[in-house]
Design a protein around this motif. Structure first.
Motif, PDB file in Angstrom:
ATOM      1  N   TRP A 122       4.218  17.783  -7.694  1.00 37.06           N
ATOM      2  CA  TRP A 122       3.716  16.650  -8.491  1.00 37.06           C
ATOM      3  C   TRP A 122       2.200  16.659  -8.376  1.00 37.06           C
ATOM      4  N   HIS A 123       1.568  17.417  -9.236  1.00 37.32           N
ATOM      5  CA  HIS A 123       0.141  17.674  -9.130  1.00 37.32           C
ATOM      6  C   HIS A 123      -0.668  16.386  -9.332  1.00 37.32           C
ATOM      7  N   GLY A 124      -1.462  16.060  -8.316  1.00 38.04           N
ATOM      8  CA  GLY A 124      -2.334  14.888  -8.386  1.00 38.04           C
ATOM      9  C   GLY A 124      -1.751  13.654  -7.721  1.00 38.04           C
ATOM     10  N   MET A 125      -0.443  13.647  -7.465  1.00 40.09           N
ATOM     11  CA  MET A 125       0.184  12.463  -6.874  1.00 40.09           C
ATOM     12  C   MET A 125      -0.170  12.330  -5.399  1.00 40.09           C
ATOM     13  N   HIS A 126      -0.390  11.089  -5.004  1.00 42.73           N
ATOM     14  CA  HIS A 126      -0.608  10.772  -3.596  1.00 42.73           C
ATOM     15  C   HIS A 126       0.755  10.369  -3.034  1.00 42.73           C
ATOM     16  N   TYR A 178      -1.258  13.316 -15.175  1.00 37.21           N
ATOM     17  CA  TYR A 178      -0.951  14.223 -14.065  1.00 37.21           C
ATOM     18  C   TYR A 178       0.091  15.215 -14.588  1.00 37.21           C
ATOM     19  N   TRP A 179       0.521  16.111 -13.737  1.00 41.82           N
ATOM     20  CA  TRP A 179       1.532  17.056 -14.234  1.00 41.82           C
ATOM     21  C   TRP A 179       2.380  17.583 -13.094  1.00 41.82           C
ATOM     22  N   ILE A 224       5.334  29.665 -14.121  1.00 43.42           N
ATOM     23  CA  ILE A 224       4.554  28.878 -15.088  1.00 43.42           C
ATOM     24  C   ILE A 224       4.499  29.623 -16.425  1.00 43.42           C
ATOM     25  N   THR A 225       4.357  30.940 -16.363  1.00 46.60           N
ATOM     26  CA  THR A 225       4.341  31.734 -17.598  1.00 46.60           C
ATOM     27  C   THR A 225       5.595  31.472 -18.437  1.00 46.60           C
ATOM     28  N   LYS A 226       6.736  31.387 -17.783  1.00 49.39           N
ATOM     29  CA  LYS A 226       7.989  31.193 -18.520  1.00 49.39           C
ATOM     30  C   LYS A 226       8.088  29.827 -19.187  1.00 49.39           C
ATOM     31  N   GLY A 227       7.255  28.884 -18.731  1.00 51.25           N
ATOM     32  CA  GLY A 227       7.236  27.588 -19.424  1.00 51.25           C
ATOM     33  C   GLY A 227       7.608  26.390 -18.581  1.00 51.25           C
ATOM     34  N   LEU A 228       7.736  26.574 -17.267  1.00 54.18           N
ATOM     35  CA  LEU A 228       8.125  25.438 -16.427  1.00 54.18           C
ATOM     36  C   LEU A 228       6.927  24.527 -16.175  1.00 54.18           C
ATOM     37  N   GLY A 229       7.117  23.253 -16.408  1.00 54.40           N
ATOM     38  CA  GLY A 229       6.054  22.279 -16.167  1.00 54.40           C
ATOM     39  C   GLY A 229       6.277  21.058 -17.034  1.00 54.40           C
ATOM     40  N   GLY A 230       5.496  20.042 -16.803  1.00 54.41           N
ATOM     41  CA  GLY A 230       5.592  18.838 -17.617  1.00 54.41           C
ATOM     42  C   GLY A 230       4.466  17.887 -17.273  1.00 54.41           C
ATOM     43  N   LEU A 231       4.263  16.886 -18.121  1.00 61.34           N
ATOM     44  CA  LEU A 231       3.219  15.888 -17.880  1.00 61.34           C
ATOM     45  C   LEU A 231       3.816  14.654 -17.237  1.00 61.34           C
ATOM     46  N   LEU A 232       2.991  14.031 -16.415  1.00 63.89           N
ATOM     47  CA  LEU A 232       3.382  12.789 -15.761  1.00 63.89           C
ATOM     48  C   LEU A 232       2.250  11.805 -16.068  1.00 63.89           C
ATOM     49  N   ILE A 233       2.561  10.780 -16.809  1.00 64.51           N
ATOM     50  CA  ILE A 233       1.524   9.820 -17.213  1.00 64.51           C
ATOM     51  C   ILE A 233       1.736   8.532 -16.439  1.00 64.51           C
ATOM     52  N   VAL A 234       0.701   8.141 -15.713  1.00 61.53           N
ATOM     53  CA  VAL A 234       0.772   6.892 -14.943  1.00 61.53           C
ATOM     54  C   VAL A 234       0.122   5.783 -15.771  1.00 61.53           C
TER      55      VAL A 234
END
Ligand code: C2O
Ligand code: CU
Ligand code: CU
Length: 564
Positions: free
Chosen positions: A91-95, A127-128, A141-151
């Motif tokens: 969870w990139h950016g999450m504290h 965040y993402w 990541i190349t294959k497409g795994l990921g998503g956005l997380l909006i707070v």
């Protein structure tokens, strides 16, 4: 006859012009407090001709849904790995507690449910989440795994900002890919720009203020953002949320892992169109994307070129449209350099300069290649620290740290530009540059589970340009005398949809892993909330084992249960 022909030619020409754009895909949304995310291999028609591309996605074929969460809510993630490979989701950016962070230590084997949860402490922002399995990040990541997380939070919600997702509040996930026979090549730079997974993307915008939430999700490339009419755009948020007031710029260099939120004002511009572009012809050498390699592993069609990211067709205005850029946004309380109790230096080195460590092309931090068993730094809980990123590398590296959002104090001793004066978790450290940031490491002490810091160029990260730190609470005495196994029972016998863990002190349970008879992990519950038992409805009938880790001793105790 001639005019007919000309007319025909014009028609054909405009047809081809039209056909050259594809509609921008807007990821689906998920809201609430419980999120079900299923990671799966899939396929998608990405190139306009020929076969589909083999991809991986989350609840879909490529990339994942946008999760909307509210600051202050406790969110529960049900991450189900249906891939054929082990992975992690960070969870990139999450504290949040390190054990929930989804770094290289929180591996999710195939067919396993991982259930982290945390109370959202971050400010409203973009965040993402993405895989973080060591040496596999670039591939996954190349294959497409990921998503956005909006707070969302109360401060941001009270502002007159565009906030209708997909209409005037638009996520833009930037990346690039290369293909061989329509399949992704796992390479640092792609030949084709993909915006939200779409090539030659086009978006129909209303004639008003538009907000773009831009994430650089590329492997290595930075994008020097700008608009084709040279207009000023306004930065309203950096990685970790709103800046104090909008900062007008005509270019912004966004590096892998970074996010910005920008506003453009399209009021009164119906019927016109503009392009969001990467003006990478002006990016310096030794910055990802600013180089033109004619051949070799880094060669690509976009190197040191200007290219389109998004064609924006401006249509009619919406009713109640926002038509002006606000003057002020928030009042951030940044940390002052004087409040830091120490300065920690992280060196960036080209391994060519460190004999006998690595091949000539890798980069390292702290003169040490990443070692998952080695803790590079120990940070006392509640410490405010200055981290000095001191690069002797020739190349620019986007440095990212987990756990905290930081504030930039200086670049080469000088104050940073206004557009960098916000909460950040990624900073591009250019060749031979020294960058200082300040951060406070509060809330989560855990001597066992480290947080990561690394270069966010996934190629460099996978090659070992990463380190880890633990946050420790010196006042927590670990009870080393207790060697007795943690006693517990699993009820009822047999169980159907729920099991209850019966033990002296449920608060002492640190981690629960449920495995099947062959020892395969099926569920992972970090710091489980045991008040309502554990939902086991996702398990097939059979015999399972509960492995329970004690918080103080980190010892594991095991009990069997039957699901009927
Ligand atoms: Cu976005 Cu450690 O990662
Ligand atoms: Cu991260
Ligand atoms: Cu790097």
């Amino acid at each position: 006859m001639k005019s007919k022909l000309t007319f025909l030619t014009i028609c054909l020409f405009s047809l081809t012009l039209k056909a050259q754009y594809n509609r921008l895909w807007i990821p689906d949304t998920l809201t609430g407090k419980t999120f079900n995310l299923t990671l799966k291999d899939s396929f998608k028609q990405i190139l306009s001709k020929g076969n589909t591309t083999t991809t991986s996605g989350i609840n879909g074929a490529f990339w994942g849904p946008t999760l909307f969460v509210n600051k202050g809510d406790t969110v529960h993630m049900n991450v189900k790995n249906k891939l054929n490979d082990t992975t992690t989701i960070h969870w990139h950016g999450m504290h949040l507690p390190a054990v929930m962070d989804g770094g290289p230590h929180q591996v999710i084997p195939p067919n396993t449910l991982w259930q982290p949860y945390w109370k959202v402490a971050n400010n409203a922002g973009t965040y993402w989440f993405h895989p973080h399995l060591h040496e596999m990040t670039m591939d996954q990541i190349t294959k497409g795994l990921g998503g956005l997380l909006i707070v969302r939070d109360q401060i941001e919600s009270a502002l007159a900002l565009p906030r209708t997702y997909g209409v005037d509040d638009i996520p833009l996930i930037l990346t690039d890919r290369s293909f061989t026979s329509n399949q992704f090549k796992v390479v640092p730079y792609g030949d084709s720009m993909l915006t939200n997974g779409v090539m030659r993307a086009q978006f129909n915008a209303p004639a008003q203020v538009i907000r773009f939430r831009v994430l650089n999700a590329a492997i290595e490339r930075s994008y020097n953002l700008g608009f084709s009419d040279g207009r000023t755009f306004y930065i309203i948020a950096t990685d970790g949320g709103l800046v104090d007031k909008p900062v007008g710029v005509t270019r912004f260099l966004i590096s892998p892992g970074e996010r910005i939120e920008i506003l453009i004002n399209c009021a009164g511009q119906s019927g016109t169109s503009i392009d969001l572009k990467a003006y990478n012809s002006t990016v310096s050498n030794f910055i990802g994307g600013g180089e033109n390699f004619p051949n070799g592993p880094f060669a690509n069609a976009l190197g040191k070129k200007d290219f389109n990211i998004l064609n924006i067709k401006i249509g009619a205005a919406n009713s109640k449209a926002i038509t002006s850029i606000p003057n002020t946004l928030t009042t951030n309380q940044f940390l002052s350099a004087a409040s830091a109790s120490l300065t920690r230096t992280i060196t960036f080195t080209d391994s060519a300069g460190v004999p006998n460590i690595l091949g000539p092309n890798a980069f390292i931090l702290g003169r040490k290649m990443f070692d998952i068993k080695y803790i590079n730094h120990t940070v006392p809980l509640n410490n405010t620290e200055i981290w000095e990123l001191k690069s002797s590398s020739i190349f620019a590296h986007p440095f990212h740290i987990h756990d905290v959002e930081f504030y930039l104090l200086s670049r080469n001793g000088a104050a940073v530009p206004a557009y960098e004066q916000g909460w950040k978790d990624v900073v591009l450290v250019k060749g031979k540059e020294t960058v200082q940031f300040i951060a406070k490491f509060d809330d989560f002490a855990d001597a066992t589970h480290p947080f990561m810091y690394h270069c966010h160029i996934s190629l460099h990260e996978d090659e070992g340009m990463m380190g880890q730190f633990v946050v420790t609470n010196p006042t927590n005495k670990i009870n080393t005398l207790s060697t007795a196994a943690f006693e517990f029972k699993v009820m009822p016998v047999p169980a159907t949809d729920r099991i209850n863990i019966v033990c002296a002190d449920p608060n002492e349970v640190y981690y629960i892993t449920i495995t099947d008879q062959l020892g395969r992990t099926k569920m992972m519950l970090p710091q489980p909330d045991l008040r309502n038992g554990i939902d086991i409805s996702s398990l097939a009938t059979g015999i399972y084992f509960v492995q329970l880790m004690d918080k103080a001793t980190k010892q594991i105790s095991i009990q069997k249960f039957i699901k009927s």
